[in-house]
Design a protein around this motif. Structure first.
Motif, PDB file in Angstrom:
ATOM      1  N   ARG A  55       3.505 -11.510  -6.596  1.00  0.00           N
ATOM      2  CA  ARG A  55       2.786 -12.632  -5.985  1.00  0.00           C
ATOM      3  C   ARG A  55       2.300 -13.515  -7.130  1.00  0.00           C
ATOM      4  NH1 ARG A  55      -0.077  -8.632  -2.616  1.00  0.00           N
ATOM      5  NH2 ARG A  55       1.489  -7.701  -1.270  1.00  0.00           N
ATOM      6  N   LYS A  69       4.991   0.537  11.437  1.00  0.00           N
ATOM      7  CA  LYS A  69       6.369   0.177  11.038  1.00  0.00           C
ATOM      8  C   LYS A  69       7.420   0.727  12.013  1.00  0.00           C
ATOM      9  CE  LYS A  69       4.972  -1.836   7.245  1.00  0.00           C
ATOM     10  NZ  LYS A  69       5.043  -1.222   5.909  1.00  0.00           N
ATOM     11  N   ALA A  87      11.008  -6.555  -0.725  1.00  0.00           N
ATOM     12  CA  ALA A  87      10.611  -7.299  -1.912  1.00  0.00           C
ATOM     13  C   ALA A  87       9.882  -8.539  -1.405  1.00  0.00           C
ATOM     14  CB  ALA A  87      11.810  -7.617  -2.793  1.00  0.00           C
ATOM     15  N   GLU A 104       0.809  -1.229   0.000  1.00  0.00           N
ATOM     16  CA  GLU A 104       0.000   0.000   0.000  1.00  0.00           C
ATOM     17  C   GLU A 104       0.836   1.270   0.000  1.00  0.00           C
ATOM     18  OE1 GLU A 104      -2.572  -1.904  -1.192  1.00  0.00           O
ATOM     19  OE2 GLU A 104      -3.153   0.184  -0.780  1.00  0.00           O
ATOM     20  N   THR A 105       2.004   1.247   0.632  1.00  0.00           N
ATOM     21  CA  THR A 105       2.874   2.434   0.587  1.00  0.00           C
ATOM     22  C   THR A 105       3.260   2.706  -0.859  1.00  0.00           C
ATOM     23  OG1 THR A 105       3.732   1.753   2.738  1.00  0.00           O
ATOM     24  CG2 THR A 105       4.988   3.439   1.538  1.00  0.00           C
TER      25      THR A 105
HETATM   26  C1  6PG Z   1       4.871  -7.254  -1.599  1.00  0.00           C
HETATM   27  C2  6PG Z   1       5.900  -6.173  -1.456  1.00  0.00           C
HETATM   28  C3  6PG Z   1       6.402  -6.042  -0.031  1.00  0.00           C
HETATM   29  C4  6PG Z   1       5.903  -4.697   0.470  1.00  0.00           C
HETATM   30  C5  6PG Z   1       5.997  -4.604   1.986  1.00  0.00           C
HETATM   31  C6  6PG Z   1       5.417  -3.284   2.500  1.00  0.00           C
HETATM   32  O1  6PG Z   1       4.699  -7.773  -2.689  1.00  0.00           O
HETATM   33  O2  6PG Z   1       4.188  -7.523  -0.611  1.00  0.00           O
HETATM   34  O3  6PG Z   1       6.752  -6.025  -2.440  1.00  0.00           O
HETATM   35  O4  6PG Z   1       7.771  -6.153   0.102  1.00  0.00           O
HETATM   36  O5  6PG Z   1       6.648  -3.669  -0.110  1.00  0.00           O
HETATM   37  O6  6PG Z   1       5.285  -5.684   2.525  1.00  0.00           O
HETATM   38  O7  6PG Z   1       4.069  -3.240   2.170  1.00  0.00           O
HETATM   39  P1  6PG Z   1       3.103  -2.093   2.765  1.00  0.00           P
HETATM   40  O8  6PG Z   1       3.553  -0.799   2.211  1.00  0.00           O
HETATM   41  O9  6PG Z   1       1.735  -2.482   2.297  1.00  0.00           O
HETATM   42  O10 6PG Z   1       3.243  -2.132   4.270  1.00  0.00           O
END
Ligand code: 6PG
Length: 223
Positions: free
Chosen positions: A69, A187, A133, A39-40
């Motif tokens: 994924r 976080k 990642a 989401e970030t």
């Molecule tokens: C994924 C991402 C993963 C993600 C982090 C942060 O495919 O899930 O690449 O590495 O960047 O989990 O995710 P949020 O910003 O949603 O906390």
């Protein structure tokens, strides 16, 4: 951890500025940019699409992914779909984009990145468990052969669902600039652990330049 922590109020805005800067100082005519999931990342791409306007010639930009994924590319959990909705569709067009296709295995992407040589910008996030990642704690990809830039992986804890394709640390190290974006109170604990240099996957990110763009909420416990 490796790199510089930049604490800001507005991470998506800072992210957009840093990508625009990197585009203008790129060493070649083309610009290669690897997207993240999460989401970030979605907020960062929506902002980049708004802010970049004509400061980036998107016809010179080739878009890659840092991880995916293993779901259909139009699935809500697909990082390709996130990048398409939050960035590509808002821009109209880029020179090319290269989704990670789990069904093809990692070798075609390994070959493509091998031929490309370097990535101008790799965007990464930080999971609450210290993953970046799809490099999860205690997962096989952490110890990938140094020659591998891309591998399949899974989260042995089961916290992060779906099989994955992901850049390895060697793949991430092909970046001229890595931007790691970290937002929100949730976080705070993991960002303090990363800054303290704990043995977390995100602490192994290395590249020519690594910038951690962290908002004040997430940075509150960094000593
Ligand atoms: C994924 C991402 C993963 C993600 C982090 C942060 O495919 O899930 O690449 O590495 O960047 O989990 O995710 P949020 O910003 O949603 O906390």
């Amino acid at each position: 951890m490796y790199g510089e922590i930049v604490i800001v109020d507005d991470v998506p805005g800072e992210f957009a500025e840093r990508v625009i800067e990197a585009f203008h100082r790129r060493p070649n005519d083309g610009f290669s940019f690897a997207l993240s999931g999460g989401e970030t990342a979605r907020h960062c791409y929506e902002r980049l699409a708004d802010d970049a306007g004509n400061q980036i010639d998107w016809w010179k930009v080739d878009v890659y992914w840092g991880d995916e994924r293993c779901v259909p590319l139009d699935d809500v959990d697909s990082n390709y779909r996130l990048g398409r909705e939050a960035l590509l569709e808002r821009l109209g067009a880029v020179n090319a984009n290269y989704p990670m296709r789990c069904d093809d295995g990692p070798d075609p992407y390994q070959l493509r990145l091998g031929q490309l040589g370097r990535l101008d910008v790799v965007h990464l996030g930080l999971g609450p468990d210290g993953h970046t990642a799809s490099l999860f704690p205690d997962s096989p990809a952490l110890d990938a052969d140094p020659g591998r830039l891309v591998v399949m992986n899974e989260d042995p804890s089961g916290r992060n669902k779906h099989k994955r394709m992901t850049l390895t640390f060697a793949g991430i190290a092909r970046a001229r600039l890595v931007l790691v974006t970290v937002c929100g109170e949730e976080k705070r604990e993991v960002m303090a652990r990363v800054a303290a240099g704990e043995n977390l996957p995100a602490c192994r990110i290395q590249a020519d330049q690594v910038l951690w763009l962290v908002d004040t909420d997430a940075a509150a416990d960094i000593s």
